[in-house]
Design an enzyme around this catalytic site. Structure first.
Site, PDB file in Angstrom:
ATOM      1  N   GLN B  12     -12.824 -18.270   3.953  1.00  5.25           N
ATOM      2  CA  GLN B  12     -13.079 -18.306   5.390  1.00  5.25           C
ATOM      3  C   GLN B  12     -11.771 -18.315   6.176  1.00  5.25           C
ATOM      4  O   GLN B  12     -10.692 -18.502   5.619  1.00  5.25           O
ATOM      5  CB  GLN B  12     -13.864 -19.585   5.723  1.00  5.25           C
ATOM      6  CG  GLN B  12     -15.343 -19.517   5.395  1.00  5.25           C
ATOM      7  CD  GLN B  12     -16.124 -18.734   6.436  1.00  5.25           C
ATOM      8  OE1 GLN B  12     -15.562 -18.276   7.428  1.00  5.25           O
ATOM      9  NE2 GLN B  12     -17.406 -18.564   6.217  1.00  5.25           N
ATOM     10  N   CYS B  13     -11.925 -18.168   7.489  1.00  2.15           N
ATOM     11  CA  CYS B  13     -10.814 -18.311   8.413  1.00  2.15           C
ATOM     12  C   CYS B  13     -10.108 -19.635   8.148  1.00  2.15           C
ATOM     13  O   CYS B  13     -10.779 -20.646   7.960  1.00  2.15           O
ATOM     14  CB  CYS B  13     -11.353 -18.297   9.842  1.00  2.15           C
ATOM     15  SG  CYS B  13     -10.157 -18.749  11.091  1.00  2.15           S
ATOM     16  N   PRO B  14      -8.784 -19.719   8.110  1.00  4.08           N
ATOM     17  CA  PRO B  14      -7.813 -18.662   8.421  1.00  4.08           C
ATOM     18  C   PRO B  14      -7.272 -17.943   7.183  1.00  4.08           C
ATOM     19  O   PRO B  14      -6.283 -17.236   7.287  1.00  4.08           O
ATOM     20  CB  PRO B  14      -6.682 -19.467   9.069  1.00  4.08           C
ATOM     21  CG  PRO B  14      -6.643 -20.715   8.247  1.00  4.08           C
ATOM     22  CD  PRO B  14      -8.088 -21.004   7.869  1.00  4.08           C
ATOM     23  N   MET B  15      -7.912 -18.125   6.023  1.00  2.00           N
ATOM     24  CA  MET B  15      -7.319 -17.647   4.778  1.00  2.00           C
ATOM     25  C   MET B  15      -7.050 -16.144   4.715  1.00  2.00           C
ATOM     26  O   MET B  15      -5.995 -15.753   4.219  1.00  2.00           O
ATOM     27  CB  MET B  15      -8.153 -18.118   3.573  1.00  2.00           C
ATOM     28  CG  MET B  15      -8.107 -19.618   3.338  1.00  2.00           C
ATOM     29  SD  MET B  15      -6.458 -20.306   3.365  1.00  2.00           S
ATOM     30  CE  MET B  15      -5.766 -19.535   1.907  1.00  2.00           C
TER      31      MET B  15
END
Lengths: 170, 74
Positions: B12-15
């Protein structure tokens, strides 16, 4: 060559300074600490020079895991006992709320605050503990995670924010 | 075929943004990187990052619910 032309030439050779981003982490709540670390790492991914200033309960994000009771004074000790574990600012349900949110995060592939903190360090994000909060809470450098920077104060934060293109208080 | 493939699936964000930024630092100017993500937010985040960083997106497509971005390092 005129002095002006020389100055121009020198300025061309100067490597452009990185844009700066400052985050003030003032809350230890999970739903505040999480966005702080998400924005810090993303700012670093944008090539920015990122500094997070941890103050008041926000300083607890930098507390070494499993540190237990800290401080000398009974009031400092009491505060350290009652501030163990990140809470949710809403729907805390005595610790069930953050547990549910962490479990959901794991299931949905959301990096944890701890993981993001480690990533941030690897990406060169500066982690500034607030000296005054440390004194107030009776926290020593050894009570904080390895790799946190030298403690600083409001003056250092303001000096940095004056130059920063992004400054956020979370 | 991109010079480097970065797998950000199920993250998921921010990955995805963190992964592409790490990947881009491993390749040379002119080389390409393909990022594969499943986070729907990356549809807006990856182009925003690439534009801001000045790395053009050469190709972008969706395949079997996965989003592919081919970025050339500037």
């Amino acid at each position: 060559m005129t002095a002006e032309a020389m100055a121009d030439r020198t300025s061309e050779e100067v490597i452009p300074e990185k844009e700066k981003m400052v985050l003030i982490a003032a809350s230890g709540d999970l739903d505040k600490a999480w966005p702080v670390m998400i924005l810090a790492t993303t700012g670093a991914a944008y090539g920015m020079d990122v500094t997070v200033f941890f103050t008041f309960w926000g300083l607890h994000i930098l507390r070494r895991p499993g540190i237990g009771i800290t401080g000398e004074d009974w009031r400092q000790k009491m505060l350290s006992v009652f501030s163990q574990g990140a809470k949710l600012s809403q729907l805390n349900f005595g610790g069930m709320g953050p547990k549910m949110m962490k479990d959901l995060g794991d299931e949905k592939g959301v990096a944890s605050v701890q993981e993001l903190l480690e990533l941030a360090q690897g990406m060169g994000v500066k982690l500034w503990p607030c000296q005054m909060t440390m004194d107030l809470m009776g926290l020593e450098r050894d009570d904080l995670i390895d790799g946190s920077d030298e403690p600083a104060g409001a003056g250092s934060a303001i000096s940095l924010m004056k130059e920063a293109s992004i400054s956020l208080f979370i | 075929m991109a010079d480097l493939t970065v797998d950000a699936r199920n993250l998921q964000c921010p990955m995805p943004v963190l992964k592409i930024s790490q990947g881009i630092s491993q390749i040379e100017s002119g080389q390409t990187l393909e990022l594969i993500a499943t986070d729907r937010g990356s549809l807006s985040d990856i182009p925003a990052w690439a534009k801001d960083m000045g790395h053009p997106i050469k190709e972008q497509f969706e395949q079997e619910g996965e989003f592919h971005f081919v970025v050339e390092k500037s």
